[in-house]
Design a protein around this motif. Structure first.
Motif, mmCIF file in Angstrom:
data_model
loop_
_atom_site.group_PDB
_atom_site.id
_atom_site.type_symbol
_atom_site.label_atom_id
_atom_site.label_comp_id
_atom_site.label_asym_id
_atom_site.label_seq_id
_atom_site.Cartn_x
_atom_site.Cartn_y
_atom_site.Cartn_z
ATOM 1 N N SER A 3 71.113 185.968 6.075
ATOM 2 C CA SER A 3 71.092 187.413 6.130
ATOM 3 C C SER A 3 69.845 188.154 7.245
ATOM 4 N N GLN B 64 72.149 188.203 10.402
ATOM 5 C CA GLN B 64 72.903 189.406 10.374
ATOM 6 C C GLN B 64 72.097 190.612 10.171
ATOM 7 N N LYS B 65 70.798 190.598 9.745
ATOM 8 C CA LYS B 65 70.027 191.758 9.875
ATOM 9 C C LYS B 65 69.643 192.298 11.475
ATOM 10 N N ASN C 133 69.785 191.226 -0.140
ATOM 11 C CA ASN C 133 70.655 192.175 0.883
ATOM 12 C C ASN C 133 70.749 193.453 0.664
ATOM 13 N N MET D 75 68.924 195.939 2.806
ATOM 14 C CA MET D 75 69.432 195.860 4.082
ATOM 15 C C MET D 75 70.866 196.592 4.163
#
Length: 167
Positions: free
Chosen positions: A121, A124-125, A153, A156
């Motif tokens: 994550s 991806q963030k 998550n 986010m």
């Protein structure tokens, strides 16, 4: 790493011209965030081996720790130019470029890293944030859809969703 640093300090005293010990010592100091000692040994190493990839990567990490992102970029670029480009190197390059607002480069590096760590994550963030900064909403939306809904998550995803609605 702290014990390793003490052992390498001792080895350097015994064998001052075995420079691989300096590399391991510098790495130990970088990994333990001992900035002053890391700087000392990285300076010595970079004077001797200015284009050595791993030493430059360590200097890039150290420069991130001291928030010297232009310097970090210079050293990570040397690392990559020496064909030393593993996932850690690409992740560092992505993070450094994000700090310098070079979002195209962030996407370039982190898209590769994401393929190897599809459920990370953090990666991806940063990738989604760079895509949103560039107005690439379709790619950001695709990345959002691939993220598993977990407590970690949720914030986010909500934040990214709000950003998408603004566009």
């Amino acid at each position: 790493y702290t014990k390793a640093a003490a052992n390498y300090e001792r080895l350097i005293k015994q064998r001052p011209f075995h420079y691989e010990h300096y590399i391991y010592l510098a790495e130990s100091y970088v990994r333990t965030n001992n900035r002053k000692s890391a700087e000392k040994y990285l300076s010595i190493l970079l004077k001797l081996f200015p284009n050595q990839a791993y030493i430059n990567q360590l200097k890039a990490i150290h420069s991130i720790q001291t928030q010297q992102f232009e310097l970090a970029k210079r050293h990570i670029d040397i690392t990559i130019a020496q064909s030393f480009s593993n996932n850690e190197t690409k992740l560092l390059a992505g993070l450094i470029n994000y700090q310098l607002e070079n979002y195209e480069q962030v996407i370039s590096y982190l898209s590769i890293v994401k393929k190897n760590f599809p459920n990370n994550s953090f990666i991806q963030k940063i990738l989604i944030a760079a895509q949103l900064k560039l107005g690439n909403t379709e790619a950001a939306y695709e990345n959002l859809e691939s993220i598993a809904l977990t407590d970690e998550n949720t914030q986010m995803i909500a934040t990214a969703g709000l950003e998408l609605l603004k566009l």
